[in-house]
Motif scaffolding. Structure first.
Motif, PDB file in Angstrom:
ATOM      1  N   ILE A   1       0.867  -1.179   0.000  1.00 54.69           N
ATOM      2  CA  ILE A   1       0.000   0.000   0.000  1.00 54.69           C
ATOM      3  C   ILE A   1       0.903   1.227   0.000  1.00 54.69           C
ATOM      4  O   ILE A   1       1.864   1.293   0.757  1.00 54.69           O
ATOM      5  CB  ILE A   1      -0.874   0.050   1.279  1.00 54.69           C
ATOM      6  CG1 ILE A   1      -1.584  -1.250   1.517  1.00 54.69           C
ATOM      7  CG2 ILE A   1      -1.777   1.270   1.289  1.00 54.69           C
ATOM      8  CD1 ILE A   1      -2.935  -1.399   0.955  1.00 54.69           C
TER       9      ILE A   1
ATOM     10  N   GLU B   1       0.703   5.465   0.526  1.00 55.13           N
ATOM     11  CA  GLU B   1      -0.220   6.434   1.130  1.00 55.13           C
ATOM     12  C   GLU B   1       0.478   7.777   1.303  1.00 55.13           C
ATOM     13  O   GLU B   1       1.654   7.838   1.646  1.00 55.13           O
ATOM     14  CB  GLU B   1      -0.672   5.881   2.485  1.00 55.13           C
ATOM     15  CG  GLU B   1      -1.782   6.624   3.132  1.00 55.13           C
ATOM     16  CD  GLU B   1      -2.309   5.911   4.381  1.00 55.13           C
ATOM     17  OE1 GLU B   1      -3.094   6.559   5.101  1.00 55.13           O
ATOM     18  OE2 GLU B   1      -1.953   4.748   4.649  1.00 55.13           O
TER      19      GLU B   1
ATOM     20  N   LYS C   1      -4.370   6.755  -1.145  1.00 52.81           N
ATOM     21  CA  LYS C   1      -4.080   5.456  -0.542  1.00 52.81           C
ATOM     22  C   LYS C   1      -4.302   4.456  -1.660  1.00 52.81           C
ATOM     23  O   LYS C   1      -5.435   4.258  -2.103  1.00 52.81           O
ATOM     24  CB  LYS C   1      -4.988   5.177   0.656  1.00 52.81           C
ATOM     25  CG  LYS C   1      -4.629   3.897   1.386  1.00 52.81           C
ATOM     26  CD  LYS C   1      -5.437   3.770   2.670  1.00 52.81           C
ATOM     27  CE  LYS C   1      -4.989   2.568   3.465  1.00 52.81           C
ATOM     28  NZ  LYS C   1      -5.717   2.495   4.750  1.00 52.81           N
TER      29      LYS C   1
END
Length: 128
Positions: free
Chosen positions: A40, A42, A92
């Motif tokens: 991920i 972000e 995100k």
């Protein structure tokens, strides 16, 4: 980037990942981390000079985290060879594949190895 350095340390504080801006500029920060087997990315955190920001709260469960930062005032970046997806506005994003094809930018991040510590602080500094 020439002129910028990274210092990392482990503190005996709350179990979090914190980034401190020890430069004379405001910086923009993006992070990368693995959650349930998927990367991920972000961002953005805007961190004023001589301020710190908690970017992940709680006990750190991974040894490897990725960081990309931009010096808004002087230009330049903290980056590396680990590529993740980003965009100009708050984001995100799941996954690191085909960033451009998915409408994102492909951005280089540098790796932080927390050496198994449950809390960690990264300090971004001007090189003297």
């Amino acid at each position: 980037m020439a002129g910028l350095m990274l210092l990392a340390s482990s503190l005996q504080a709350a179990a979090d990942l914190r980034v401190c801006n020890k430069t004379s500029s405001t910086i923009g920060l993006a992070i990368g981390y693995k959650m349930k087997g998927e990367w991920i990315s972000e961002g953005w955190w805007n961190i004023d000079q001589n301020k710190c920001e908690t970017v992940l709260k709680g006990v750190l469960v991974n040894n490897r985290y990725l960081i990309h930062a931009i010096d808004y005032d002087k230009g330049g970046q903290w980056n590396g060879e680990a590529f993740m997806c980003t965009q100009d506005l708050e984001f995100k994003i799941k996954g690191t594949h085909e960033c451009v094809a998915r409408g994102f930018e492909r951005t280089g991040f540098f790796e932080i190895d927390t050496a198994g510590k449950q809390d960690y602080t990264v300090q971004l500094t001007d090189q003297e």
